[in-house]
Design an enzyme around this catalytic site. Sequence first.
Site, PDB file in Angstrom:
ATOM      1  N   GLY A  57      12.936 -52.900  13.431  1.00 55.62           N
ATOM      2  CA  GLY A  57      12.469 -52.014  12.315  1.00 55.62           C
ATOM      3  C   GLY A  57      13.481 -52.186  11.139  1.00 55.62           C
ATOM      4  O   GLY A  57      14.520 -52.385  11.349  1.00 55.62           O
ATOM      5  N   GLN A  62      17.181 -49.447   3.230  1.00 59.17           N
ATOM      6  CA  GLN A  62      18.458 -50.487   3.821  1.00 59.17           C
ATOM      7  C   GLN A  62      18.455 -51.587   2.863  1.00 59.17           C
ATOM      8  O   GLN A  62      19.210 -52.486   3.011  1.00 59.17           O
ATOM      9  CB  GLN A  62      17.909 -51.050   5.332  1.00 59.17           C
ATOM     10  CG  GLN A  62      18.261 -49.732   6.451  1.00 59.17           C
ATOM     11  CD  GLN A  62      17.814 -50.659   7.820  1.00 59.17           C
ATOM     12  OE1 GLN A  62      16.587 -50.427   8.230  1.00 59.17           O
ATOM     13  NE2 GLN A  62      18.829 -50.886   8.297  1.00 59.17           N
ATOM     14  N   CYS A 113      21.602 -51.034  14.435  1.00 64.01           N
ATOM     15  CA  CYS A 113      21.109 -50.984  13.512  1.00 64.01           C
ATOM     16  C   CYS A 113      21.585 -52.118  12.329  1.00 64.01           C
ATOM     17  O   CYS A 113      22.729 -52.493  12.396  1.00 64.01           O
ATOM     18  CB  CYS A 113      21.726 -49.593  12.574  1.00 64.01           C
ATOM     19  SG  CYS A 113      21.050 -49.272  11.029  1.00 64.01           S
ATOM     20  N   LEU A 114      20.641 -52.739  11.709  1.00 63.56           N
ATOM     21  CA  LEU A 114      20.812 -53.887  10.740  1.00 63.56           C
ATOM     22  C   LEU A 114      21.789 -53.261   9.797  1.00 63.56           C
ATOM     23  O   LEU A 114      22.626 -54.298   9.047  1.00 63.56           O
ATOM     24  CB  LEU A 114      19.694 -54.455  10.238  1.00 63.56           C
ATOM     25  CG  LEU A 114      18.615 -55.034  11.204  1.00 63.56           C
ATOM     26  CD1 LEU A 114      17.228 -55.490  10.656  1.00 63.56           C
ATOM     27  CD2 LEU A 114      19.338 -55.947  12.012  1.00 63.56           C
ATOM     28  N   HIS A 156      14.020 -43.919  14.706  1.00 64.25           N
ATOM     29  CA  HIS A 156      15.133 -44.368  13.982  1.00 64.25           C
ATOM     30  C   HIS A 156      14.793 -44.759  12.582  1.00 64.25           C
ATOM     31  O   HIS A 156      15.946 -44.742  11.647  1.00 64.25           O
ATOM     32  CB  HIS A 156      15.497 -45.912  14.871  1.00 64.25           C
ATOM     33  CG  HIS A 156      16.706 -46.654  14.188  1.00 64.25           C
ATOM     34  ND1 HIS A 156      18.037 -46.801  14.744  1.00 64.25           N
ATOM     35  CD2 HIS A 156      16.883 -47.276  13.071  1.00 64.25           C
ATOM     36  CE1 HIS A 156      18.654 -47.423  14.291  1.00 64.25           C
ATOM     37  NE2 HIS A 156      18.032 -47.815  13.178  1.00 64.25           N
ATOM     38  N   GLU A 157      13.699 -45.491  12.300  1.00 62.72           N
ATOM     39  CA  GLU A 157      13.353 -45.868  10.947  1.00 62.72           C
ATOM     40  C   GLU A 157      13.337 -44.511  10.029  1.00 62.72           C
ATOM     41  O   GLU A 157      13.577 -44.549   8.962  1.00 62.72           O
ATOM     42  CB  GLU A 157      12.077 -46.705  10.982  1.00 62.72           C
ATOM     43  CG  GLU A 157      12.552 -48.140  11.720  1.00 62.72           C
ATOM     44  CD  GLU A 157      13.685 -48.680  11.458  1.00 62.72           C
ATOM     45  OE1 GLU A 157      14.480 -49.418  12.402  1.00 62.72           O
ATOM     46  OE2 GLU A 157      14.430 -48.658  10.321  1.00 62.72           O
ATOM     47  N   HIS A 160      16.160 -43.160   8.611  1.00 65.60           N
ATOM     48  CA  HIS A 160      16.921 -43.905   7.317  1.00 65.60           C
ATOM     49  C   HIS A 160      16.261 -43.118   6.183  1.00 65.60           C
ATOM     50  O   HIS A 160      16.802 -43.188   5.077  1.00 65.60           O
ATOM     51  CB  HIS A 160      16.571 -45.235   7.368  1.00 65.60           C
ATOM     52  CG  HIS A 160      17.514 -45.971   8.227  1.00 65.60           C
ATOM     53  ND1 HIS A 160      18.685 -46.202   8.066  1.00 65.60           N
ATOM     54  CD2 HIS A 160      17.219 -46.911   9.167  1.00 65.60           C
ATOM     55  CE1 HIS A 160      19.399 -46.880   9.216  1.00 65.60           C
ATOM     56  NE2 HIS A 160      18.385 -47.280   9.705  1.00 65.60           N
TER      57      HIS A 160
HETATM   58  C1  LIG Z   1      24.683 -50.791  21.180  1.00 69.03           C
HETATM   59  N1  LIG Z   1      23.520 -51.523  22.063  1.00 69.03           N
HETATM   60  C2  LIG Z   1      22.413 -51.848  21.547  1.00 69.03           C
HETATM   61  O1  LIG Z   1      21.952 -52.022  20.414  1.00 69.03           O
HETATM   62  C3  LIG Z   1      21.549 -52.289  22.514  1.00 69.03           C
HETATM   63  C4  LIG Z   1      22.131 -53.141  23.574  1.00 69.03           C
HETATM   64  C5  LIG Z   1      21.052 -53.836  24.598  1.00 69.03           C
HETATM   65  C6  LIG Z   1      19.805 -53.508  24.456  1.00 69.03           C
HETATM   66  C7  LIG Z   1      19.056 -52.572  23.583  1.00 69.03           C
HETATM   67  C8  LIG Z   1      17.734 -52.379  23.695  1.00 69.03           C
HETATM   68  C9  LIG Z   1      20.098 -52.209  22.678  1.00 69.03           C
HETATM   69  N2  LIG Z   1      19.631 -51.522  21.389  1.00 69.03           N
HETATM   70  C10 LIG Z   1      18.726 -51.671  20.490  1.00 69.03           C
HETATM   71  N3  LIG Z   1      18.281 -53.025  20.636  1.00 69.03           N
HETATM   72  C11 LIG Z   1      17.554 -53.555  19.664  1.00 69.03           C
HETATM   73  N4  LIG Z   1      17.013 -54.707  19.889  1.00 69.03           N
HETATM   74  C12 LIG Z   1      16.881 -55.485  21.128  1.00 69.03           C
HETATM   75  C13 LIG Z   1      17.078 -56.822  20.722  1.00 69.03           C
HETATM   76  N5  LIG Z   1      15.985 -57.420  19.781  1.00 69.03           N
HETATM   77  C14 LIG Z   1      15.481 -58.677  19.730  1.00 69.03           C
HETATM   78  C15 LIG Z   1      16.649 -59.636  19.895  1.00 69.03           C
HETATM   79  C16 LIG Z   1      16.364 -61.149  20.053  1.00 69.03           C
HETATM   80  C17 LIG Z   1      15.281 -61.436  19.682  1.00 69.03           C
HETATM   81  C18 LIG Z   1      14.223 -60.428  19.509  1.00 69.03           C
HETATM   82  C19 LIG Z   1      14.243 -59.337  19.477  1.00 69.03           C
HETATM   83 CL1  LIG Z   1      12.986 -58.136  19.429  1.00 69.03          CL
HETATM   84  C20 LIG Z   1      15.611 -56.740  18.520  1.00 69.03           C
HETATM   85  C21 LIG Z   1      15.907 -55.107  18.790  1.00 69.03           C
HETATM   86  N6  LIG Z   1      16.986 -52.833  18.542  1.00 69.03           N
HETATM   87  C22 LIG Z   1      17.616 -51.361  18.728  1.00 69.03           C
HETATM   88  N7  LIG Z   1      17.079 -50.694  17.707  1.00 69.03           N
HETATM   89  C23 LIG Z   1      17.429 -49.358  17.597  1.00 69.03           C
HETATM   90  S1  LIG Z   1      15.907 -48.372  17.028  1.00 69.03           S
HETATM   91  C24 LIG Z   1      15.751 -49.716  15.912  1.00 69.03           C
HETATM   92  C25 LIG Z   1      16.238 -51.128  16.605  1.00 69.03           C
HETATM   93  C26 LIG Z   1      16.690 -52.023  15.644  1.00 69.03           C
HETATM   94  O2  LIG Z   1      15.765 -52.857  15.380  1.00 69.03           O
HETATM   95  N8  LIG Z   1      18.121 -52.184  15.806  1.00 69.03           N
HETATM   96  C27 LIG Z   1      18.426 -53.490  14.543  1.00 69.03           C
HETATM   97  N9  LIG Z   1      18.459 -50.973  19.289  1.00 69.03           N
HETATM   98 NI    NI Z   2      18.744 -48.795  11.252  1.00 71.04          NI
END
Ligand SMILES: CNC(=O)c1cccc(C)c1Nc1nc(N2CCN(c3ccccc3Cl)CC2)nc(N2CSC[C@H]2C(=O)NC)n1
Ligand code: NI
Length: 185
Positions: A57, A62, A113-114, A156-157, A160
């Site tokens: 997301g 952002q 979060c990015l 989450h989005e 933001h």
């Molecule tokens: C601190 N521990 C952690 O973060 C955490 C730790 C473990 C597991 C999870 C599940 C966690 N949590 C979490 N993991 C994600 N990803 C998992 C990996 N994936 C991804 C990675 C690589 C290729 C393709 C893909 Cl798809 C991308 C997305 N994304 C988000 N969020 C929160 S909601 C918005 C979303 C977001 O896009 N964040 C940038 N949280």
């Molecule tokens: Ni975020």
Amino acid sequence: MQDIIEEGHPTLRQAAEAVEFPLTDELKATALAMHEFLVNSQNPEIAEKYGLRAGVGLAAPQINLPKQIFAVHIMSYDEEGNEAEPLLSEILFNPKIISHSVQEVALRDGEGCLSVNREVPGLVPRPRRIRLRYQDMEGKEHELRLRDYEAIVVQHELDHLKGIMFYDHINQQQPWYEKPGLELL
Ligand SMILES: CNC(=O)c1cccc(C)c1Nc1nc(N2CCN(c3ccccc3Cl)CC2)nc(N2CSC[C@H]2C(=O)NC)n1
Ligand code: NI
């Protein structure tokens, strides 16, 4: 992709403004670029080549654009871990939660979060089911019912767009406290 701003930048704590339709060509191109960024960030070769962190997301604030827009790209994966079909892949304008469950859900490993280049440990409890209304690129109204992972990402989005960061929801005293009824994913 315009640069992603990091926590501390004031735009991340602002309320985003509503989007007027029809969209300008510039805003259309920016929205498409946000979605394309997510697709690319999930491709190991491209992510490696351009040093992208993976996300599912991305909200307009952002990229320092305080408008009510976010993109999501959530794929399903088969047992070998290969991408199957999209679970939710969309660009949402003027999104609004119209109802939600009392029951809550959280990612057991916390959220990332990015715009946050550090680990912030703790559970982020969110309503498990939501009903959402939004407009698409053409301004057409849609209504969507989401649950679990898709509901978490969308909330989450949406946060933001209100200047809320995921760690605002973490219990500071006991970050990993599982309140009764909380479903962990
Ligand atoms: C601190 N521990 C952690 O973060 C955490 C730790 C473990 C597991 C999870 C599940 C966690 N949590 C979490 N993991 C994600 N990803 C998992 C990996 N994936 C991804 C990675 C690589 C290729 C393709 C893909 Cl798809 C991308 C997305 N994304 C988000 N969020 C929160 S909601 C918005 C979303 C977001 O896009 N964040 C940038 N949280
Ligand atoms: Ni975020």
